[in-house]
Design a protein around this motif. Structure first.
Motif, short mmCIF file in Angstrom:
data_model
loop_
_atom_site.label_atom_id
_atom_site.label_comp_id
_atom_site.label_asym_id
_atom_site.label_seq_id
_atom_site.Cartn_x
_atom_site.Cartn_y
_atom_site.Cartn_z
N ILE A 1 0.85 -1.20 0.00
CA ILE A 1 0.00 0.00 0.00
C ILE A 1 0.89 1.25 0.00
O ILE A 1 1.84 1.34 0.77
CB ILE A 1 -0.93 0.00 1.23
CG1 ILE A 1 -1.91 -1.18 1.15
CG2 ILE A 1 -1.69 1.31 1.36
CD1 ILE A 1 -2.70 -1.42 2.42
N GLY A 2 0.58 2.17 -0.90
CA GLY A 2 1.30 3.43 -0.92
C GLY A 2 2.62 3.40 -1.68
O GLY A 2 3.37 4.37 -1.67
N LYS A 3 2.90 2.27 -2.35
CA LYS A 3 4.18 2.14 -3.05
C LYS A 3 3.91 2.09 -4.55
O LYS A 3 3.27 1.18 -5.05
CB LYS A 3 4.86 0.84 -2.59
CG LYS A 3 6.25 0.66 -3.10
CD LYS A 3 7.30 1.07 -2.06
CE LYS A 3 8.70 0.83 -2.59
NZ LYS A 3 9.45 2.06 -2.82
N ALA A 4 4.46 3.06 -5.27
CA ALA A 4 4.30 3.09 -6.72
C ALA A 4 5.07 1.93 -7.35
O ALA A 4 6.09 1.49 -6.83
CB ALA A 4 4.82 4.41 -7.26
N VAL A 5 4.56 1.44 -8.47
CA VAL A 5 5.26 0.38 -9.20
C VAL A 5 5.73 0.96 -10.53
O VAL A 5 4.93 1.33 -11.38
CB VAL A 5 4.32 -0.82 -9.46
CG1 VAL A 5 5.07 -1.93 -10.19
CG2 VAL A 5 3.71 -1.34 -8.16
N GLN A 6 7.04 1.03 -10.67
CA GLN A 6 7.56 1.54 -11.94
C GLN A 6 7.57 0.39 -12.94
O GLN A 6 8.22 -0.63 -12.73
CB GLN A 6 8.97 2.09 -11.75
CG GLN A 6 9.48 2.77 -13.02
CD GLN A 6 10.88 3.30 -12.87
OE1 GLN A 6 11.22 3.88 -11.85
NE2 GLN A 6 11.69 3.09 -13.90
N LEU A 7 6.84 0.58 -14.04
CA LEU A 7 6.70 -0.52 -15.01
C LEU A 7 7.73 -0.43 -16.13
O LEU A 7 8.24 -1.45 -16.58
CB LEU A 7 5.29 -0.52 -15.61
CG LEU A 7 4.16 -0.86 -14.61
CD1 LEU A 7 2.80 -0.68 -15.27
CD2 LEU A 7 4.29 -2.28 -14.08
N HIS B 1 -1.18 2.37 -7.88
CA HIS B 1 -2.40 1.70 -7.42
C HIS B 1 -2.95 2.40 -6.18
O HIS B 1 -4.13 2.35 -5.90
CB HIS B 1 -2.17 0.22 -7.16
CG HIS B 1 -0.97 -0.09 -6.31
ND1 HIS B 1 -0.85 0.34 -5.02
CD2 HIS B 1 0.16 -0.79 -6.60
CE1 HIS B 1 0.31 -0.07 -4.53
NE2 HIS B 1 0.95 -0.76 -5.47
N THR B 2 -2.07 3.05 -5.42
CA THR B 2 -2.55 3.76 -4.22
C THR B 2 -2.53 5.25 -4.48
O THR B 2 -1.47 5.86 -4.66
CB THR B 2 -1.66 3.44 -3.00
OG1 THR B 2 -1.54 2.01 -2.88
CG2 THR B 2 -2.28 3.99 -1.73
N ILE B 3 -3.72 5.84 -4.52
CA ILE B 3 -3.82 7.27 -4.78
C ILE B 3 -3.65 8.05 -3.49
O ILE B 3 -3.19 9.18 -3.48
CB ILE B 3 -5.17 7.56 -5.47
CG1 ILE B 3 -5.12 6.93 -6.88
CG2 ILE B 3 -5.46 9.04 -5.56
CD1 ILE B 3 -6.42 6.57 -7.46
N LYS B 4 -4.00 7.41 -2.38
CA LYS B 4 -3.77 8.03 -1.07
C LYS B 4 -3.45 6.92 -0.07
O LYS B 4 -4.25 6.00 0.06
CB LYS B 4 -5.00 8.80 -0.64
CG LYS B 4 -4.79 9.56 0.67
CD LYS B 4 -6.09 10.19 1.10
CE LYS B 4 -5.97 10.66 2.53
NZ LYS B 4 -7.26 11.07 3.08
N PRO B 5 -2.32 6.94 0.62
CA PRO B 5 -1.27 7.95 0.49
C PRO B 5 -0.49 7.77 -0.82
O PRO B 5 -0.16 6.65 -1.21
CB PRO B 5 -0.36 7.66 1.69
CG PRO B 5 -0.57 6.20 1.98
CD PRO B 5 -2.00 5.91 1.63
N LEU B 6 -0.22 8.88 -1.47
CA LEU B 6 0.47 8.87 -2.76
C LEU B 6 1.97 8.72 -2.55
O LEU B 6 2.51 9.25 -1.59
CB LEU B 6 0.16 10.19 -3.48
CG LEU B 6 0.50 10.29 -4.97
CD1 LEU B 6 -0.33 9.30 -5.79
CD2 LEU B 6 0.24 11.71 -5.46
N ASP B 7 2.60 7.96 -3.46
CA ASP B 7 4.05 7.78 -3.38
C ASP B 7 4.73 9.01 -3.99
O ASP B 7 5.20 8.99 -5.12
CB ASP B 7 4.44 6.50 -4.12
CG ASP B 7 5.89 6.09 -3.86
OD1 ASP B 7 6.67 6.96 -3.39
OD2 ASP B 7 6.24 4.94 -4.15
#
Lengths: 344, 281
Positions: free
Chosen positions: A211-217, A255-261
């Protein structure tokens, strides 16, 4: 300093030759393992939670089949609450169930999960700090033919404005399943948003959902594309085309807009100098505005918004709607070309 | 605590607390608070089976939910005097940085409060959820809730009322404060609701009426009957007939004191009518 003119020319020629190769090599590609609906990912996740976590209970407002909650109901009838067409009561009951230590998952369409019960969520769940998981299917335009009464495009905004609420919008079956399992371990209210149509399933089956972790594709140097939900696959498709056009795109799955990474977004935009945000939601109140805020505070950069333009939806097939309202790879490509030109 | 005189003395002290709390900040809701003073005192000091640890995990004890949160003064006074938090903290009611918010909330960590309430019509759903959790936990304790009569105009109540009967939530005693008043006037003038008893019965609830809702003994007797009706496949509704503003003559039988604080002179009269018993905070 190059010794001869000829050597210098050769060097330049070699560099030019390397550019497309360089981009092509680093552009990671993803394979669609077969179209699946994200709501089935939710159902599968809930089924697994039923077996692994005794505290998990589920509530549904007359949409068991649509939410794919059949298995949980069948396996754990004592932990399943059919509340009927009474969403306000469902949210209140979920809040009450937490008081006995349960982890309630509510299930209905996104519209009835948010706008219809906003004050119930605000007072009985968010302000009361209750550990309720509000799981919302049929979000956005891709609900399709039922039309605007059911196609909510404001729910991310509604939910992200509530203090303490975590807001998640998953992109495919595998990620939705992983997210469903992950939010049970998170203490606090969560809004989990997913959809109705079958869409490419391309993320790892055994992924760890943070949760809260952006995934760089993909890695890129010219433009950052921050996408959420069904628009993530479209962003990957767009990145391929952009790559062929010599625009190197870095695609980030938020995937998590809040909290945003914030850190992941700032880091990427510092490198690329511009950003496209893409979401199946109104540009007011959505992911795009959250990203704009982060950049305004930390690293101002040109941004284009792929989102609906303060409008309601309408009836149509999901593909027709996404095209008409500018929420597909073609729109992302246009936005990326435009934003790249806006860089100083 | 067990004898009626002690409960009545406590009620008198609670009335003083209510008047002093709302007077100090010149805001709050004395009318409904005074009308339910006997009920709260009886509930917290005689009726509910409560843990003496005051922990808030909700397990192994009876639980209470206040749906009409605006009568927070009576709730706070009774909680404090039951030992949930220091009585002196009543001094902070509605002040900045206080745990005693205008309407009750869990958000500031005040012991005794299990859910925020104030936006009306939500408490019964929460109580039902807590009742279902009790059943899942094989915990035979009961859930109590209180609702205003005017509050029943909120539609969510009827979703909850229908659910509780349809799903045999029979470990729940929901009390309706029948004072016949709401902000804009009498409930009959604002929105006539007909027979609340018949409505609950039509939805499949067992209804127990307490005619003298400001009489401790009548409350104890009525709730004992209500308790005896639990566990029989039906939720139980108690219709508690109260007088808004009870115990302060000029506040009684009117909606005028729903959300208005007394001035200095009015406070003095109110306190004179309710002599100090257990000591002011």
């Amino acid at each position: 300093m190059l010794s001869t003119k000829r050597e210098g020319l050769l060097k330049i020629k070699e560099l030019i030759k390397q550019i497309p190769i360089f981009v092509g090599i680093t552009m990671k590609t993803y394979t669609n393992t077969g179209n699946k609906d994200t709501r089935s990912g939710f159902g599968a996740g809930l089924t697994e939670l039923g077996q692994t976590n005794e505290k998990v209970v589920a509530l549904c407002a007359d949409l068991i089949g649509s939410l794919k909650m059949d298995d949980f109901k069948k396996n754990h009838p004592e932990r399943f609450f059919q509340v009927g067409i009474a969403e306000a009561n469902m949210i209140g009951m979920a809040a009450g169930l937490t008081i006995g230590g349960k982890i309630p998952f509510t299930g209905t369409f996104a519209n009835f999960s948010t706008g219809r019960v906003y004050d119930q969520i605000r007072q009985s769940v968010a302000y009361s700090d209750k550990n309720v998981k509000i799981c919302a299917s049929h979000a956005g335009l891709t609900l399709g033919e039922d039309g605007a009464t059911h196609q909510i495009l404001e729910d991310i905004g509604l939910m992200k404005m509530l203090p303490g609420m975590t807001v998640i919008n998953t992109c495919d079956y595998n990620q939705t399943k992983a997210a469903t399992i992950a939010i049970a371990e998170h203490q606090g209210p969560v809004y989990l948003r997913f959809g109705r149509p079958s869409v490419p399933n391309f993320t790892d089956e055994d992924q760890k959902f943070e949760i809260g972790k952006a995934v760089q594709l993909t890695e890129g140097t010219d433009v950052t594309i921050v996408a959420t939900g069904h628009l993530v696959w479209e962003a990957l498709e767009a990145a391929k085309t952009l790559n062929e056009q010599g625009i190197s795109a870095e695609v980030i799955n938020i995937h998590t807009i809040k909290p945003l990474d914030d850190a992941a977004i700032i880091k990427s935009v510092k490198k690329t100098g511009c950003v496209v945000t893409a979401e199946e939601h109104n540009f007011l109140g959505g992911l795009g505005e959250s990203v704009a805020r982060v950049l305004a505070l930390n690293h101002p950069a040109p941004q284009e918004f792929v989102a609906t333009q303060d409008t309601f939806g309408e009836s149509g097939t999901p593909a027709q709607l996404m095209e008409k309202y500018g929420l597909n790879s073609a729109s992302i490509i246009n936005a990326a070309q435009k934003v790249a030109k806006r860089k100083k | 605590m067990s004898n009626t005189q002690q409960l009545e003395d406590l009620t008198t002290q609670v009335r003083r607390d209510i008047l002093r709390m709302v007077h100090k900040v010149n805001s709050g809701h004395p009318g409904g608070s005074l009308g339910c003073a006997e009920f709260f005192v009886a509930l917290y000091n005689e009726i509910m089976d409560r843990k003496d640890t005051f922990d808030m995990d909700g397990m192994g004890e009876d639980l209470f939910f206040l749906s009409n949160g605006h009568i927070s003064p009576v709730f706070y006074s009774v909680l404090a005097r039951a030992g949930y938090f220091p009585v002196e903290e009543l001094n902070t009611f509605r002040l900045i940085d206080s745990r005693l918010q205008g309407h009750p909330t869990t958000h500031e960590g005040l012991p005794g409060i299990r859910v925020a309430s104030g936006s009306l019509g939500q408490g019964m759903s929460v109580a039902i959820g807590a009742a279902q959790a009790k059943k899942l936990n094989n915990d035979s304790h009961l859930i109590y809730s209180l609702h205003g009569d005017g509050e029943l105009q909120e539609g969510q109540n009827w979703e909850a009322i229908m659910y509780a009967a349809g799903n045999k939530v029979d470990n729940l005693i929901s009390t309706i404060d029948l004072n016949g008043q709401q902000i804009d006037g009498s409930t009959d003038d604002v929105l006539p609701m007909g027979s609340i008893k018949e409505k609950f019965e039509a939805f499949g609830w067992t209804v127990v009426e307490i005619e003298k809702g400001n009489n401790i003994e009548a409350i104890l007797k009525g709730i004992a009957i209500a308790k005896s009706k639990t566990g029989k496949g039906k939720p139980v509704c108690v219709l508690l007939k109260t007088v808004m503003g009870n115990g302060v003559d000029f506040m009684m039988h009117t909606h005028a004191w729903h959300g208005k604080a007394p001035n200095d002179e009015q406070l003095a009269i109110g306190l004179e009518q309710n002599a100090e018993t257990l000591g002011d905070y």
